[in-house]
Write a protein that holds these residues in place. Sequence first.
Motif, mmCIF file in Angstrom:
data_model
loop_
_atom_site.group_PDB
_atom_site.id
_atom_site.type_symbol
_atom_site.label_atom_id
_atom_site.label_comp_id
_atom_site.label_asym_id
_atom_site.label_seq_id
_atom_site.Cartn_x
_atom_site.Cartn_y
_atom_site.Cartn_z
ATOM 1 N N GLY A 1 -6.212 -0.211 4.043
ATOM 2 C CA GLY A 1 -6.192 0.478 2.757
ATOM 3 C C GLY A 1 -6.120 -0.363 1.512
ATOM 4 N N ARG B 1 -8.844 -4.326 5.088
ATOM 5 C CA ARG B 1 -9.634 -3.210 4.540
ATOM 6 C C ARG B 1 -9.312 -1.920 5.286
ATOM 7 N N GLU B 2 -9.165 -2.027 6.602
ATOM 8 C CA GLU B 2 -8.822 -0.846 7.402
ATOM 9 C C GLU B 2 -7.455 -0.286 7.007
ATOM 10 N N VAL C 1 0.837 -1.205 0.000
ATOM 11 C CA VAL C 1 0.000 0.000 0.000
ATOM 12 C C VAL C 1 0.870 1.251 0.000
ATOM 13 N N THR D 1 -7.344 -2.446 -1.797
ATOM 14 C CA THR D 1 -8.394 -2.233 -2.782
ATOM 15 C C THR D 1 -9.518 -3.247 -2.611
#
Length: 368
Positions: free
Chosen positions: A238, A235-236, A214, A240
């Motif tokens: 970052g 997901r937290e 990321v 996709t």
Amino acid sequence: MRIRGAVLEEIGRERPYRDSRPITISELELDGPGPGEVLVRIEAAGICHSDLSVVNGSRMRPVPMLLGHEAAGRVERLGTGVDDLAVGQRVVMTFLPRCGQCAGCQTDGRLPCSVGSSTNNAGTLLSGGVRLHRDGHDILHHLGVSGFATHAVIDRHSLVPIEDDVPADIAAVLGCAVLTGGGAVVNAGAPVQGDTIAIVGLGGVGMAALITAVSLGKGSVIGIDAVPAKLARARELGVTAALSPQEALDAGIKAPVVVEAAGNVRAFETAVAVTAPGGRTVTVGLPAPDARASVSPLGLVAEARSIVGSYLGSAVPSRDIPRYAQLWRDGALPVDQLISRRVGLDEINEAMDELSDGTTIRQVIMFD
């Protein structure tokens, strides 16, 4: 000097480890540092799957052995010949010392040091010596570090100095999880602008690979794991997309760079399956020695794909750890988010249970 440390007494005891107690907290004698060695007071030590692999027998090592290979601490005494560190300086420990002379050390991190690998397998320091003892008997070193203890004597080649602004727990995680996972992306995966990067297996090393991917900002980042809580954390952080292995296969995911960090056959096969034509599968997981995977050679040839093994993230620790530390300072590499909880040394068996259950990312032992 007298120290306290976590000694693995027997490999392969049944779970739960909180009951079978394969690791005991022992009073030990620690010799002073020999030539080229350093006495370090341990401040923090991460609990890694490579430690668990010795406990459960996936990686056979001689015992009794003082475990721990991901740690940070303060220099307390210098052996003769060590003139580039200072007493009181914070250092990060790495689990593969590099002698600097063998053929492996001339490959810019691609191959491990042959001397360091040999002494790691024997349970000694790079010199071939053992500095730990209990009741007149030697206690062996884990990967040249033995960081699950109040103090350690370590070869200078296993240490990387780091600035005081990097907290001890962050510094410890840089020495294995980030060095291995981040290096798998940066050094072995070598993504270019626009490349999608997929990470299969979101434990400590896999999550480190994920946050590194990321931070690069090259292209999309996809996290793949069977544990819903880990997908939620991805997901937290970052990504996709965060998918289960079956969801990734059903969606036809294909990425130019795929890192496998789970250390099991199904994860490896999933990583190969989601690698795009012309892409690269980088494997850093350490499955059992007798594990075997099924791969189509025709698919590799016809689609010009490659499979790359990466040990310690194909890293040169003295070069790479400062880079990751700077990314952390810049706010681009949230290493603190890898730490699930901080524990005491006496909780080591329970921590191994949690690691085996796959419910944690990185547990860190904190020393006063």
